[in-house]
Design an enzyme around this catalytic site. Structure first.
Site, PDB file in Angstrom:
ATOM      1  N   SER A 152      40.810  38.180  35.120  1.00  0.00           N
ATOM      2  CA  SER A 152      40.005  38.048  36.337  1.00  0.00           C
ATOM      3  C   SER A 152      39.041  36.870  36.224  1.00  0.00           C
ATOM      4  O   SER A 152      38.539  36.572  35.129  1.00  0.00           O
ATOM      5  CB  SER A 152      39.204  39.347  36.538  1.00  0.00           C
ATOM      6  OG  SER A 152      38.113  39.126  37.403  1.00  0.00           O
TER       7      SER A 152
ATOM      8  N   GLN B 115      43.752  35.369  37.731  1.00  0.00           N
ATOM      9  CA  GLN B 115      43.415  35.802  39.100  1.00  0.00           C
ATOM     10  C   GLN B 115      42.188  35.058  39.574  1.00  0.00           C
ATOM     11  O   GLN B 115      41.125  35.105  38.963  1.00  0.00           O
ATOM     12  CB  GLN B 115      43.170  37.313  39.139  1.00  0.00           C
ATOM     13  CG  GLN B 115      42.694  37.833  40.494  1.00  0.00           C
ATOM     14  CD  GLN B 115      41.181  38.008  40.545  1.00  0.00           C
ATOM     15  OE1 GLN B 115      40.577  38.496  39.591  1.00  0.00           O
ATOM     16  NE2 GLN B 115      40.557  37.608  41.648  1.00  0.00           N
TER      17      GLN B 115
ATOM     18  N   TYR C 174      39.226  34.500  42.196  1.00  0.00           N
ATOM     19  CA  TYR C 174      38.374  34.899  43.335  1.00  0.00           C
ATOM     20  C   TYR C 174      38.117  33.631  44.109  1.00  0.00           C
ATOM     21  O   TYR C 174      37.773  32.606  43.504  1.00  0.00           O
ATOM     22  CB  TYR C 174      37.044  35.477  42.839  1.00  0.00           C
ATOM     23  CG  TYR C 174      37.013  36.979  42.823  1.00  0.00           C
ATOM     24  CD1 TYR C 174      37.017  37.693  44.020  1.00  0.00           C
ATOM     25  CD2 TYR C 174      36.977  37.688  41.628  1.00  0.00           C
ATOM     26  CE1 TYR C 174      36.999  39.076  44.011  1.00  0.00           C
ATOM     27  CE2 TYR C 174      36.967  39.075  41.619  1.00  0.00           C
ATOM     28  CZ  TYR C 174      36.976  39.751  42.810  1.00  0.00           C
ATOM     29  OH  TYR C 174      36.964  41.118  42.810  1.00  0.00           O
TER      30      TYR C 174
ATOM     31  N   ARG D 279      30.291  51.337  47.182  1.00  0.00           N
ATOM     32  CA  ARG D 279      30.540  52.279  46.076  1.00  0.00           C
ATOM     33  C   ARG D 279      29.256  53.020  45.732  1.00  0.00           C
ATOM     34  O   ARG D 279      28.372  52.454  45.063  1.00  0.00           O
ATOM     35  CB  ARG D 279      31.068  51.522  44.857  1.00  0.00           C
ATOM     36  CG  ARG D 279      32.316  50.722  45.209  1.00  0.00           C
ATOM     37  CD  ARG D 279      33.010  50.114  44.017  1.00  0.00           C
ATOM     38  NE  ARG D 279      33.965  49.141  44.487  1.00  0.00           N
ATOM     39  CZ  ARG D 279      34.054  47.874  44.061  1.00  0.00           C
ATOM     40  NH1 ARG D 279      33.275  47.450  43.097  1.00  0.00           N
ATOM     41  NH2 ARG D 279      34.938  47.055  44.575  1.00  0.00           N
TER      42      ARG D 279
ATOM     43  N   HIS E  22      43.236  47.721  45.504  1.00  0.00           N
ATOM     44  CA  HIS E  22      42.146  47.501  44.550  1.00  0.00           C
ATOM     45  C   HIS E  22      41.777  48.813  43.854  1.00  0.00           C
ATOM     46  O   HIS E  22      40.620  49.057  43.527  1.00  0.00           O
ATOM     47  CB  HIS E  22      40.936  46.921  45.285  1.00  0.00           C
ATOM     48  CG  HIS E  22      40.213  45.850  44.521  1.00  0.00           C
ATOM     49  ND1 HIS E  22      40.516  44.533  44.610  1.00  0.00           N
ATOM     50  CD2 HIS E  22      39.172  45.914  43.651  1.00  0.00           C
ATOM     51  CE1 HIS E  22      39.711  43.830  43.836  1.00  0.00           C
ATOM     52  NE2 HIS E  22      38.890  44.642  43.237  1.00  0.00           N
TER      53      HIS E  22
ATOM     54  N   ARG F 284      39.062  50.948  45.769  1.00  0.00           N
ATOM     55  CA  ARG F 284      37.656  50.533  45.634  1.00  0.00           C
ATOM     56  C   ARG F 284      37.129  49.762  46.830  1.00  0.00           C
ATOM     57  O   ARG F 284      35.986  49.329  46.827  1.00  0.00           O
ATOM     58  CB  ARG F 284      37.501  49.648  44.377  1.00  0.00           C
ATOM     59  CG  ARG F 284      37.727  50.406  43.098  1.00  0.00           C
ATOM     60  CD  ARG F 284      37.957  49.470  41.932  1.00  0.00           C
ATOM     61  NE  ARG F 284      36.768  48.792  41.452  1.00  0.00           N
ATOM     62  CZ  ARG F 284      35.862  49.347  40.663  1.00  0.00           C
ATOM     63  NH1 ARG F 284      35.984  50.592  40.283  1.00  0.00           N
ATOM     64  NH2 ARG F 284      34.819  48.656  40.251  1.00  0.00           N
TER      65      ARG F 284
END
Ligand SMILES: Cc1cc2nc3c(=O)[nH]c(=O)nc-3n(C[C@H](O)[C@H](O)[C@H](O)COP(=O)(O)O)c2cc1C
Length: 386
Positions: A115, A136, A138, A173, A284, A287
């Site tokens: 990530s 990955q 963002y 969350r 996800h 999430r």
């Protein structure tokens, strides 16, 4: 009978055992960050229960020549049809988690996805995996930063770039909000008390030093406090992806390009039009959108309709070899798991990556031999459609 054996720690013969151990071993705020879903956890729970509603049919009287989990994906033959999904802030759960998991993935010949916002750098992970790790991204708000990170991933020989579409906004969350881990984060007295109750975690984390966003370090002002860090992340990334943002990435990136977080046919068609090589049907891990579908439902539709035009992979909700088998039988070309590997490392430290992969391989091999499935492409022939 199979002669394939992977060594597992007999005290933890399931991901549930690893989860329970992880819960006892790391501070509550770190465990809850890893374990929780968004809002009321509806989608988190459905992800797994809906996968487990799928049944497989055995062919007991068929001739069995042996079962192999080997799976070809993007020109590489992996030793199993599952990989390690990208997870942010891994060093919060246990020091060196990205390094531990990347090394275990490399040794087991399965993919590891790093990530953007985890605690090791593209370059370090590429070194550990001899250029096999995926990355990955963002999506950065500024093109210059986007191009710089993509160039670093290319220079590090990453074979696959994964871009993410299911975080257009921060997930809601409740646990993270209560624990002060939402944006902007804050460290409360309660969190400090939780750390003091987990001495091994506290000691290891202290010795290792505070986890940092290593890939992003060159772009971050020094000595940010938690609040400033939240602001930096918020300003630096703009998660809302669209076709205009994907086009230049497709033009720039010469390797395989995968879109993660796909949940609808409409977005698959866009991905195909944009020339992407694969999609990961994912929510996800429950999430982001509590009111959404569990992933196995769109996976089944999307694999049937588009599986011959683009690689259709899936994550979210898988916790066992039988779950991987059910997902492959539903049409997935490959699967990924996020929390399961993190529970493994939080529970067993440096041995957690190897143990969790060995466990999943052992379970999946058993299912294949049990139902007389000789290769992963045969899984759909064992799906109970009655
Ligand atoms: C604690 C945590 C952090 C995550 N961070 C990221 C991330 O940085 N990038 C990303 O693409 N997905 C991230 N994900 C999602 C995972 O890649 C994956 O989609 C999800 O964990 C799959 O569901 P599972 O945990 O039920 O296997 C994260 C998931 C968890 C649990």
């Amino acid at each position: 009978m199979s002669n394939k054996k992977w060594i597992i720690n007999n005290a933890y013969p399931s991901v549930t055992d690893l989860r329970n151990k992880a819960k006892r071993k790391i501070p509550k705020f770190a465990f809850e960050y890893l374990d929780g879903g968004c809002n009321e956890d509806v989608n988190l729970i459905k992800n797994t229960t809906d996968i487990r509603a799928i049944e497989l049919l055995p062919s007991y009287l068929s001739k069995h020549q042996g079962s192999t989990m080997q799976t070809e994906l993007f020109g590489h033959t992996y030793d199993a049809p599952f990989g390690i999904a990208p997870v942010g802030l891994q060093g919060l759960m246990w020091p060196n988690t990205p390094e531990i998991l990347a090394k275990a993935a490399f040794d087991h010949n399965i993919p590891f996805i790093l990530s953007t916002v985890t605690t090791s750098s593209i370059e370090r992970i590429s070194e550990i995996t001899e250029g096999k790790a995926w990355f990955q991204l963002y999506h950065p708000a500024e093109n210059k930063l986007r191009d710089d990170i993509i160039n670093r991933a290319a220079a590090a020989a990453c074979p696959v770039l994964v871009i993410l579409c299911d975080v257009p906004t921060f997930g809601f969350r409740p646990r993270d909000i209560r624990n002060g881990l939402a944006m902007p984060p804050k460290m409360s007295l309660s969190n400090i008390l939780q750390i003091l109750r987990k001495p091994e975690w506290a000691y290891k984390t202290l010795v290792h030093g505070q986890p940092n966003f290593e890939t992003l370090k060159p772009y971050m002002p020094k000595n940010l406090d938690l609040k400033q860090l939240g602001k930096f992340m918020d300003q630096t990334f703009s998660g809302r992806l669209n076709e205009e943002k994907i086009k230049p990435i497709r033009d720039m990136w010469k390797g395989k390009l995968v879109l993660k977080g796909v949940a609808t046919e409409m977005d698959v068609e866009k991905a195909i039009r944009l020339g992407l090589d694969g999609i990961i049907v994912s929510n996800h891990g429950g999430r982001q959108l509590d009111a959404g579908e569990s992933t196995i439902k769109p996976l089944t539709r999307i694999a049937a309709k588009y599986g011959d035009q683009i690689k259709v992979m899936m994550d979210s909700g898988l916790r066992s070899g039988p779950d991987i088998a059910r997902t492959m039988a539903s049409g997935a070309a490959f699967t990924f798991l996020g929390r399961s590997f993190m529970y493994g490392v939080a529970a067993l430290g440096s041995k957690g990556g190897d143990h969790t992969i060995s466990l999943l391989k052992t379970e999946l091999q058993q299912v294949m031999e049990q139902i007389c499935c000789e290769e992963v492409a045969d899984f759909p022939n064992h799906l109970n459609t009655l």
